[in-house]
Scaffold this active site. Structure first.
Site, short mmCIF file in Angstrom:
data_model
loop_
_atom_site.label_atom_id
_atom_site.label_comp_id
_atom_site.label_asym_id
_atom_site.label_seq_id
_atom_site.Cartn_x
_atom_site.Cartn_y
_atom_site.Cartn_z
N GLU A 151 0.82 -1.22 0.00
CA GLU A 151 0.00 0.00 0.00
C GLU A 151 0.84 1.27 0.00
O GLU A 151 0.45 2.28 -0.56
CB GLU A 151 -0.94 0.00 1.21
CG GLU A 151 -2.06 -1.04 1.13
CD GLU A 151 -3.03 -0.91 2.28
OE1 GLU A 151 -2.86 0.04 3.10
OE2 GLU A 151 -3.93 -1.75 2.39
N GLU B 30 16.51 -15.12 2.86
CA GLU B 30 15.59 -14.27 2.11
C GLU B 30 16.38 -13.52 1.05
O GLU B 30 17.39 -12.87 1.36
CB GLU B 30 14.89 -13.26 3.03
CG GLU B 30 13.92 -12.36 2.25
CD GLU B 30 13.32 -11.26 3.12
OE1 GLU B 30 12.09 -11.17 3.19
OE2 GLU B 30 14.11 -10.49 3.70
#
Length: 225
Positions: free
Chosen positions: A137, A163
């Site tokens: 967002e 990651e």
């Protein structure tokens, strides 16, 4: 071990940090293992970039950075998940203790690098989150991969999770500024600044697409000539 103790003594930390403090040797060993996993992934990426440079005169990777989460961040993340704070639970429940960030010039390079990395037969893909096709967002864009890679220690082979974040130079520049805003609590008009950053993220995304189109046009022109 001494490094962990110094880190703890210099900061006001949650009570749960005492668990890590009492398990300093085990914690140090686990962080060593994560560091080795990072080197394995980074080496794979560097080899890939070198090969493409020699074979195809192409360097999809601009640069690579790495990091291991700090003890405070690890504890807070475990707390946020409602998970017991212990050395054992770190490896069992967290996927992003070891991180590798790959910076590319073009959007297509992001997906190519991800494809080549994940296709290697000793890599296990645990999770993929595409924040380029589906931005957050606030405007954040990046491709996130959680991978497992085998690392060989004297005790035997251990699969470690890493990651891997892959993004363009422009995405990385924006993310650095947004990170500063998020962690500076004394910034005035933070909501307004957040809106402006979101607008900048949209402009950057549009620019990335335009640069991709320009590269494709240049590629077509080169082939024709």
């Amino acid at each position: 071990m001494e490094r962990v103790k110094n880190y703890l003594n210099e900061r006001i930390l949650p009570e749960e940090m005492e668990v890590i403090f009492n398990s300093a040797e085990e914690y140090e060993e686990l962080m060593m293992m994560y560091g080795c996993a990072i080197r394995e992934v980074k080496t794979k990426l560097e080899v890939l970039n070198d090969e493409l440079s020699v074979r195809y005169n192409r360097n999809p990777i601009e640069f690579i950075t790495t990091r291991i989460k700090k003890p405070v961040s690890i504890v807070r993340k475990l707390q946020g998940k409602g998970i017991e704070v212990s050395v054992e639970s770190i490896m069992e429940n967290l996927n992003d203790v070891a991180g590798v960030r790959v910076i590319c010039s073009f959007i297509d390079d992001i997906y190519d690098v991800a494809k080549w990395l994940c296709s290697q037969d000793d890599i296990r893909v645990v999770e993929i989150k595409d924040y380029i096709q589906h931005p957050k967002e606030n405007g954040y864009r990046s491709l996130h991969l959680i991978v497992e890679i085998p690392v060989f220690f004297t005790s035997g082979k251990q699969f470690m999770r890493v990651e891997v974040q892959i993004r363009t130079v422009a995405m990385d520049f924006w993310a650095s500024l947004e990170h500063q805003l998020r962690y500076k609590r004394d910034v005035e008009n933070s909501e307004e600044i957040g809106k402006e950053l979101k607008e900048c993220a949209d402009v950057i995304a549009e620019t990335d697409l335009k640069m991709q189109n320009i590269r494709e046009k240049i590629g077509v022109f080169t082939e024709l000539t």
